[in-house]
Design an enzyme around this catalytic site. Sequence first.
Site, PDB file in Angstrom:
ATOM      1  N   HIS A 124      75.721  72.524 -79.909  1.00 13.81           N
ATOM      2  CA  HIS A 124      76.912  71.724 -80.236  1.00 13.81           C
ATOM      3  C   HIS A 124      76.589  70.238 -80.099  1.00 13.81           C
ATOM      4  O   HIS A 124      76.942  69.426 -80.973  1.00 13.81           O
ATOM      5  CB  HIS A 124      78.052  72.132 -79.296  1.00 13.81           C
ATOM      6  CG  HIS A 124      79.274  71.283 -79.404  1.00 13.81           C
ATOM      7  ND1 HIS A 124      80.380  71.658 -80.142  1.00 13.81           N
ATOM      8  CD2 HIS A 124      79.589  70.079 -78.850  1.00 13.81           C
ATOM      9  CE1 HIS A 124      81.307  70.717 -80.043  1.00 13.81           C
ATOM     10  NE2 HIS A 124      80.847  69.755 -79.259  1.00 13.81           N
ATOM     11  N   GLU A 125      75.908  69.864 -79.015  1.00 14.37           N
ATOM     12  CA  GLU A 125      75.575  68.454 -78.795  1.00 14.37           C
ATOM     13  C   GLU A 125      74.537  67.966 -79.800  1.00 14.37           C
ATOM     14  O   GLU A 125      74.623  66.839 -80.298  1.00 14.37           O
ATOM     15  CB  GLU A 125      75.076  68.242 -77.366  1.00 14.37           C
ATOM     16  CG  GLU A 125      76.060  68.650 -76.276  1.00 14.37           C
ATOM     17  CD  GLU A 125      77.425  68.006 -76.429  1.00 14.37           C
ATOM     18  OE1 GLU A 125      77.509  66.904 -77.005  1.00 14.37           O
ATOM     19  OE2 GLU A 125      78.418  68.602 -75.962  1.00 14.37           O
ATOM     20  N   GLU A 177      84.704  67.545 -83.461  1.00 14.45           N
ATOM     21  CA  GLU A 177      84.447  68.654 -82.556  1.00 14.45           C
ATOM     22  C   GLU A 177      84.407  69.979 -83.312  1.00 14.45           C
ATOM     23  O   GLU A 177      83.569  70.836 -83.034  1.00 14.45           O
ATOM     24  CB  GLU A 177      85.500  68.698 -81.447  1.00 14.45           C
ATOM     25  CG  GLU A 177      85.401  67.564 -80.453  1.00 14.45           C
ATOM     26  CD  GLU A 177      84.036  67.475 -79.798  1.00 14.45           C
ATOM     27  OE1 GLU A 177      83.482  68.526 -79.430  1.00 14.45           O
ATOM     28  OE2 GLU A 177      83.531  66.352 -79.659  1.00 14.45           O
TER      29      GLU A 177
END
Length: 288
Positions: A144-145, A223
């Site tokens: 995700h990062e 996100e």
Amino acid sequence: MKRIFLFLLTNVAVVAVLGIVTNLLGVNHYLTANGINYTSLLVYAFVIGFTGAIISLLMSKTMAKTSMGLHMIDQPRNADEAWIVETVRKLATTAKIGMPEVGIYEGEPNAFATGAFKNSALVGVSTGLLQGMTRDEVEAVLAHEVAHIANGDMVTMTLIQGVMNTFVVFLSRVIGSLVDGFLRRGDDSSGPGIGYMITTMVLDLVLGFLAAIIVAWFSRQREFRADAGSAQLMGQRQPMINALHRLGGMHPGALPQSMQAFGITGGLGKLFSTHPPLEERIARLQQG
């Protein structure tokens, strides 16, 4: 206290730089005897709006390392650190970006990515996250990062913040000048009056809050994209879904900062939240 001190120091530095830049460019004299010089004001607003955002972006890695107390993994001290570095390396290669710096910090479950450039970014992960999740779940969070970095989210958010800042500075001063002119009808004195100063200060706050809502909305969309990016980098959605479920089952104090913004879970607070609710992120992933 360290984080507060660094925050204040950064703001003092930004204010000092802005003062020097606007004086050198001569764009801080937008109020003339005939009213506002809109070209000068727009340039002034642009400089003020973007300089702070860009400086913050360029300093983001240094600030993160200092304020979060990161232990940078230059040489892994144990098998866990070696696994984290190799996992980030694998994900970065798949995402076709340069290897980010990797650091660990003491704290509740969380992780972040920062940096001005895709090929020299930073990924930080907390001990709480490493201890509270399975390796598949930790890998999903790291993916995700890395997706944030690959998507250029730090730069995008900086540009959005800069645009919003520019509009706030420009509009507050235009409206302030109109209000001041209305209040001073028949007054031949030069220079801005009290109506201009008060209106500008009030609108800087009001428009700043509205701008924050827009920036937060963009942040929530990124996100969702980073969640999808995690699934793509790992070749499956379930690990990220499991990681989000895991976060949802933890103590509220252990949730990422975005989930506890202002300590508000509904109503107006949702407008300022930089992350969507966990259940919405899970639902979006499950829908594919």
